[in-house]
Design an enzyme around this catalytic site. Structure first.
Site, PDB file in Angstrom:
ATOM      1  N   ARG A  98     -51.700  27.466  24.281  1.00  0.00           N
ATOM      2  CA  ARG A  98     -52.529  28.076  25.328  1.00  0.00           C
ATOM      3  C   ARG A  98     -52.361  29.592  25.243  1.00  0.00           C
ATOM      4  O   ARG A  98     -51.523  30.077  24.488  1.00  0.00           O
ATOM      5  CB  ARG A  98     -52.138  27.556  26.702  1.00  0.00           C
ATOM      6  CG  ARG A  98     -50.703  27.908  27.070  1.00  0.00           C
ATOM      7  CD  ARG A  98     -50.367  27.492  28.484  1.00  0.00           C
ATOM      8  NE  ARG A  98     -48.977  27.825  28.786  1.00  0.00           N
ATOM      9  CZ  ARG A  98     -48.378  27.528  29.913  1.00  0.00           C
ATOM     10  NH1 ARG A  98     -49.008  26.872  30.863  1.00  0.00           N
ATOM     11  NH2 ARG A  98     -47.123  27.872  30.122  1.00  0.00           N
TER      12      ARG A  98
ATOM     13  N   ASN B 254     -54.239  33.015  34.604  1.00  0.00           N
ATOM     14  CA  ASN B 254     -52.977  32.384  34.983  1.00  0.00           C
ATOM     15  C   ASN B 254     -51.841  33.085  34.257  1.00  0.00           C
ATOM     16  O   ASN B 254     -51.876  33.224  33.034  1.00  0.00           O
ATOM     17  CB  ASN B 254     -52.952  30.901  34.613  1.00  0.00           C
ATOM     18  CG  ASN B 254     -51.758  30.193  35.224  1.00  0.00           C
ATOM     19  OD1 ASN B 254     -51.665  30.090  36.439  1.00  0.00           O
ATOM     20  ND2 ASN B 254     -50.844  29.742  34.395  1.00  0.00           N
ATOM     21  N   GLU B 255     -50.891  33.562  35.020  1.00  0.00           N
ATOM     22  CA  GLU B 255     -49.740  34.248  34.418  1.00  0.00           C
ATOM     23  C   GLU B 255     -50.187  35.151  33.279  1.00  0.00           C
ATOM     24  O   GLU B 255     -49.795  34.949  32.114  1.00  0.00           O
ATOM     25  CB  GLU B 255     -48.704  33.240  33.933  1.00  0.00           C
ATOM     26  CG  GLU B 255     -48.030  32.493  35.057  1.00  0.00           C
ATOM     27  CD  GLU B 255     -46.818  31.706  34.610  1.00  0.00           C
ATOM     28  OE1 GLU B 255     -46.706  31.388  33.410  1.00  0.00           O
ATOM     29  OE2 GLU B 255     -45.968  31.405  35.460  1.00  0.00           O
TER      30      GLU B 255
ATOM     31  N   GLU C 144     -45.808  29.241  42.042  1.00  0.00           N
ATOM     32  CA  GLU C 144     -45.211  28.170  41.232  1.00  0.00           C
ATOM     33  C   GLU C 144     -43.703  28.279  41.269  1.00  0.00           C
ATOM     34  O   GLU C 144     -43.154  29.380  41.181  1.00  0.00           O
ATOM     35  CB  GLU C 144     -45.586  28.324  39.747  1.00  0.00           C
ATOM     36  CG  GLU C 144     -46.975  27.965  39.360  1.00  0.00           C
ATOM     37  CD  GLU C 144     -47.172  28.132  37.850  1.00  0.00           C
ATOM     38  OE1 GLU C 144     -46.183  28.011  37.092  1.00  0.00           O
ATOM     39  OE2 GLU C 144     -48.296  28.406  37.441  1.00  0.00           O
TER      40      GLU C 144
ATOM     41  N   TRP D 206     -39.015  23.588  29.016  1.00  0.00           N
ATOM     42  CA  TRP D 206     -39.194  24.528  27.921  1.00  0.00           C
ATOM     43  C   TRP D 206     -37.927  25.271  27.519  1.00  0.00           C
ATOM     44  O   TRP D 206     -37.978  26.272  26.839  1.00  0.00           O
ATOM     45  CB  TRP D 206     -40.340  25.510  28.217  1.00  0.00           C
ATOM     46  CG  TRP D 206     -40.522  25.852  29.672  1.00  0.00           C
ATOM     47  CD1 TRP D 206     -41.398  25.258  30.537  1.00  0.00           C
ATOM     48  CD2 TRP D 206     -39.827  26.847  30.431  1.00  0.00           C
ATOM     49  NE1 TRP D 206     -41.296  25.809  31.783  1.00  0.00           N
ATOM     50  CE2 TRP D 206     -40.352  26.787  31.752  1.00  0.00           C
ATOM     51  CE3 TRP D 206     -38.829  27.770  30.141  1.00  0.00           C
ATOM     52  CZ2 TRP D 206     -39.902  27.623  32.772  1.00  0.00           C
ATOM     53  CZ3 TRP D 206     -38.382  28.598  31.144  1.00  0.00           C
ATOM     54  CH2 TRP D 206     -38.912  28.519  32.438  1.00  0.00           C
TER      55      TRP D 206
ATOM     56  N   GLU E  29     -46.431  19.329  28.710  1.00  0.00           N
ATOM     57  CA  GLU E  29     -45.552  19.435  29.872  1.00  0.00           C
ATOM     58  C   GLU E  29     -45.254  18.081  30.518  1.00  0.00           C
ATOM     59  O   GLU E  29     -44.969  17.998  31.709  1.00  0.00           O
ATOM     60  CB  GLU E  29     -46.136  20.455  30.852  1.00  0.00           C
ATOM     61  CG  GLU E  29     -46.200  21.817  30.165  1.00  0.00           C
ATOM     62  CD  GLU E  29     -46.580  22.983  31.053  1.00  0.00           C
ATOM     63  OE1 GLU E  29     -45.881  24.009  31.019  1.00  0.00           O
ATOM     64  OE2 GLU E  29     -47.581  22.864  31.766  1.00  0.00           O
TER      65      GLU E  29
ATOM     66  N   PHE F 219     -42.660  16.376  30.316  1.00  0.00           N
ATOM     67  CA  PHE F 219     -41.284  16.253  30.802  1.00  0.00           C
ATOM     68  C   PHE F 219     -40.905  17.358  31.786  1.00  0.00           C
ATOM     69  O   PHE F 219     -39.736  17.601  32.033  1.00  0.00           O
ATOM     70  CB  PHE F 219     -40.316  16.183  29.616  1.00  0.00           C
ATOM     71  CG  PHE F 219     -40.551  14.937  28.797  1.00  0.00           C
ATOM     72  CD1 PHE F 219     -40.359  13.682  29.363  1.00  0.00           C
ATOM     73  CD2 PHE F 219     -41.018  15.018  27.495  1.00  0.00           C
ATOM     74  CE1 PHE F 219     -40.612  12.525  28.638  1.00  0.00           C
ATOM     75  CE2 PHE F 219     -41.272  13.872  26.757  1.00  0.00           C
ATOM     76  CZ  PHE F 219     -41.071  12.609  27.327  1.00  0.00           C
ATOM     77  N   HIS F 220     -41.922  18.027  32.322  1.00  0.00           N
ATOM     78  CA  HIS F 220     -41.684  19.032  33.364  1.00  0.00           C
ATOM     79  C   HIS F 220     -41.834  18.344  34.715  1.00  0.00           C
ATOM     80  O   HIS F 220     -42.795  17.625  34.951  1.00  0.00           O
ATOM     81  CB  HIS F 220     -42.719  20.153  33.214  1.00  0.00           C
ATOM     82  CG  HIS F 220     -42.418  21.368  34.026  1.00  0.00           C
ATOM     83  ND1 HIS F 220     -42.392  21.366  35.403  1.00  0.00           N
ATOM     84  CD2 HIS F 220     -42.134  22.638  33.649  1.00  0.00           C
ATOM     85  CE1 HIS F 220     -42.110  22.591  35.839  1.00  0.00           C
ATOM     86  NE2 HIS F 220     -41.944  23.374  34.793  1.00  0.00           N
TER      87      HIS F 220
HETATM   88  C1  GLA Z   1     -45.971  28.468  33.938  1.00  0.00           C
HETATM   89  C2  GLA Z   1     -47.432  28.085  33.947  1.00  0.00           C
HETATM   90  C3  GLA Z   1     -47.680  26.660  34.314  1.00  0.00           C
HETATM   91  C4  GLA Z   1     -46.633  25.762  33.693  1.00  0.00           C
HETATM   92  C5  GLA Z   1     -45.280  26.213  34.121  1.00  0.00           C
HETATM   93  C6  GLA Z   1     -44.184  25.322  33.637  1.00  0.00           C
HETATM   94  O1  GLA Z   1     -45.515  28.947  35.114  1.00  0.00           O
HETATM   95  O2  GLA Z   1     -48.214  28.902  34.787  1.00  0.00           O
HETATM   96  O3  GLA Z   1     -48.960  26.310  33.838  1.00  0.00           O
HETATM   97  O4  GLA Z   1     -46.736  25.830  32.316  1.00  0.00           O
HETATM   98  O5  GLA Z   1     -45.066  27.482  33.586  1.00  0.00           O
HETATM   99  O6  GLA Z   1     -42.932  25.759  34.050  1.00  0.00           O
END
Ligand code: GLA
Length: 676
Positions: free
Chosen positions: A122, A160-161, A318, A326, A366, A368-369
């Protein structure tokens, strides 16, 4: 710095009073529609009232260059609305679809070594790509037009981020944009050549077109070029943020806009202080670091969000209910830690508690998150804890909307110094600006006082104590502001390798630390960095690592600590100079925490700063105060999850146990009528 600060529409409870926003990233596109209904039922059970929707849904919304599919998003928006759940709608531009990268591989970011980063993950896009921008902004426009009046919509979530994975791009697009940025900063080549010191190593530029980003070179590159590239890279992402922002502001002016930032110890790339005029409310993502001082780092990050938001409420967009996926090993959080973490953000001004993500994925990177609904389903300890946290937030509803009360003591986090000391060819590459700021923050917490985390451009004179460790880059105006603050009564503390260079990363000659020599009343001729494993001892038995140096003291400069061994045995290691109503303290080595805390305590008491509550063991909890219309809310957050904390008989408990001893994950919130 303009900070408009428009908050999303408030969500109210049955009594009409504002509630905390509570929710998560929600990715319904990963699930069949039968699951959506269960999702909404479970959200209602947990007290979830908001979701961040559509963050990674570009390929679903625009399956090919010429086709759009909004039907599924219409459907879930309507279902959420019917279920009483509001939406923070993403512009969905974070991850470009394969059709776009296949047709336009020129949007892919390029690493320093020339390797092109591919699709398949991504954020595989160049912040400066005009082609990416054209396609992404078409998507933003389509979403804004379609959903601007949707009754569930309360906020726009830009990208996003920004900068997660693609903050540094060395492509030709980046080169072009870098040149324009440099022209804007320096005006002409002469000024740039001087600033970059290009007389060194035959680097003189005779045309802007000769300038490139600091790609991989045989010998290490030019320090000012490296620093400027980091400034440029942060600005380039901000520029992209502005492009999306402008579209939303034009088409959907009634909806508040945010973009989730990453104010955290492992994300140095973006200087968010300069981004605050580009969102209407701050939101942040924070993931606990796997370090012994994880709770202090969380608190440090949240405190920085508090000051970035000008002490007004902000959103925790978040964090994780439990494990992330990760790092090399990803253990879960212990029972109680999820709520402790969430409420630590609330303590620093968060009015939203959100997680990544709502339902744990079963496919994709993700899987396993952790999430609010784990693989185990709703019949799980984790989901029950999620429900309890929702209930806790309801109890804490009187806190909603209150502002964070500034502290008397502040630590400075300076991205320019972070960047400039994160380079090769320095006296030591073991220095870490953030680590130093966090070490002092932790030491100051040990004294029991509240501590703010601010940037160098904030109002430093408002504090009784300002600690600016490893403040390496000091423009003349900053040195002047600090000097004025000290004369007016601030007690300023700085440390080794601070005040060494100006904004062009040129050394301020004449004896170190050039920017603060007069203020501190010390002069250093030669640094003496210590190798990993090397240390010196001070006269209070403290161990000094990373650095030491011979200090020559001006008349009147006091010695606070001396070297007891090592190359400078008997010479001063820490000093204080009194100036006007305040003082300037210099610490020339990295002291281990017990002794650093003792020094911090001396400085805090000399400055007349005090703790807001007497604890049987001062510093065993982090304290913050949120100020409401008619009461203050004092948060007490234990610092060690394993150890019980004695808090004594507390009065006015709004939330938390009423026992004189609490566990290491119990947060207590006291309500105190205003005494002002
Ligand atoms: C970031 C992203 C999310 C996700 C989290 C996982 O914060 O914005 O999409 O990938 O990490 O910790």
């Amino acid at each position: 710095m303009s900070h408009v600060h428009r908050f999303p529409a408030r969500i109210t409870g049955e009594d009409g009073a504002p509630q905390f926003y509570y929710g998560a990233d929600y990715n319904p596109e990963q699930w069949p529609r039968e699951v959506w209904d269960e999702d909404i039922t479970l959200m209602q059970r947990a007290g979830v009232n908001v979701v961040a929707l559509g963050i990674f849904s570009w390929a679903r919304l625009q399956p090919t260059a010429d086709t759009w599919d909004f039907e599924w998003l219409d459907d879930i928006m309507d279902r959420l609305h019917a279920g009483g759940i509001r939406v923070d709608l993403a512009t969905a531009t974070a991850s470009p679809p394969p059709w776009l990268t296949t047709a336009h591989p020129e949007i892919l970011p390029v690493r320093r070594d020339g390797v092109i980063l591919s699709q398949g993950g991504r954020q595989h896009w160049r912040p400066t790509s005009p082609v990416f921008r054209e396609h992404a902004l078409a998507l933003v426009t389509a979403l804004a037009e379609r959903y601007k009046d949707h009754p569930a919509l309360i906020a726009w979530h830009i990208n996003n981020e920004l900068g997660c994975h693609n903050a540094w791009d060395f492509s030709d697009d980046a080169a072009r944009a870098f040149r324009l940025w440099l022209q804007d900063r320096y005006g002409d080549l002469d000024t740039l050549n001087k600033a970059w010191g290009t007389a060194f190593w035959s680097q003189h530029y005779s045309d802007f077109d000769q300038i490139i980003p600091p790609r991989l070179t045989p010998a290490e590159g030019n320090p000012t070029q490296l620093l400027d590239f980091r400034r440029f890279s942060s600005d380039a992402l901000r520029d992209y943020l502005r492009a999306e922002n402008e579209i939303l502001a034009r088409i959907s002016p009634d909806i508040a806009r945010t973009s989730n930032y990453m104010v955290t110890g492992d994300t140095p790339e973006m200087d968010y202080a300069s981004w605050m005029g580009d969102v209407e409310f701050l939101s942040n993502d924070h993931y606990l670091l796997p370090t012994p001082d994880a709770i202090e780092e969380l608190s440090f990050s949240a405190a920085r969000c508090g000051s970035l938001a000008a002490y007004k409420p902000w959103w925790l967009m978040e964090h994780s209910t439990s494990a992330v996926n990760w790092r090399s090993v990803n253990p879960p959080k212990r029972p109680g830690e999820m709520a402790r973490d969430a409420l630590t953000h609330v303590a620093h001004g968060a009015d939203a508690v959100c997680f990544f993500q709502w339902r744990q994925s079963i496919a994709g990177s993700e899987r396993f998150h952790a999430a609010m609904v784990p693989h185990a389903g709703a019949d799980s300890r984790l989901f029950r804890d999620v429900v309890s946290l929702g209930e806790a937030l309801t109890t804490l509803a009187p806190v909603v909307g209150s502002t964070l009360l500034p502290a008397q003591v502040a630590v400075v986090l300076d991205y320019e110094s972070w960047w400039a000391t994160d380079q090769p060819f320095l006296p030591s590459t073991l220095l870490d600006h953030h680590e130093q700021a966090l070490a002092w923050y932790t030491a100051l917490l040990d004294t029991g006082v509240r501590v703010d985390v601010v940037g160098p451009n904030d109002d430093l004179a408002a504090y009784k104590v300002v600690v600016a460790p490893l403040l390496h880059v000091v423009p003349a105006a900053l040195a002047e502001r600090i000097t004025d603050a000290v004369h007016a009564g601030t007690h300023f503390v700085t440390t080794f390798f601070s005040g060494i260079v100006d904004e062009e990363a040129h050394v301020l000659a004449g004896g170190h630390p050039g920017a603060f020599r007069d203020l501190l009343g010390v002069r250093v001729e030669e640094f003496h960095p210590l190798r990993a494993g090397q240390s010196v001892t001070l006269d209070d038995d403290a161990t000094g690592t990373l650095w030491c140096e011979p200090l020559d003291l001006d008349e009147g400069t006091e010695t606070l600590r001396s070297y007891a061994d090592g190359p400078f045995e008997g010479k001063a290691a820490a000093t204080r100079a009194w100036r006007g109503e305040g003082s300037a303290v210099y610490v020339s080595t990295h002291m281990d925490w017990w002794y650093l805390a003792a020094l911090a305590s001396e400085i805090v008491s000399a400055a007349g700063a005090w703790a807001d509550i007497d604890m049987p063991t001062p510093g065993s909890v982090i304290t913050t105060i949120r100020r409401g219309a008619d009461a203050d809310y004092l948060f007490l957050i234990p610092r060690s999850p394993e150890a019980d904390v004695e808090v004594g008989e507390l009065e006015g408990i709004l939330y938390g146990p009423t026992t004189p001893t609490i566990t290491g994950t119990d947060v207590v919130v006291l309500r105190r009528e205003h005494d002002v």
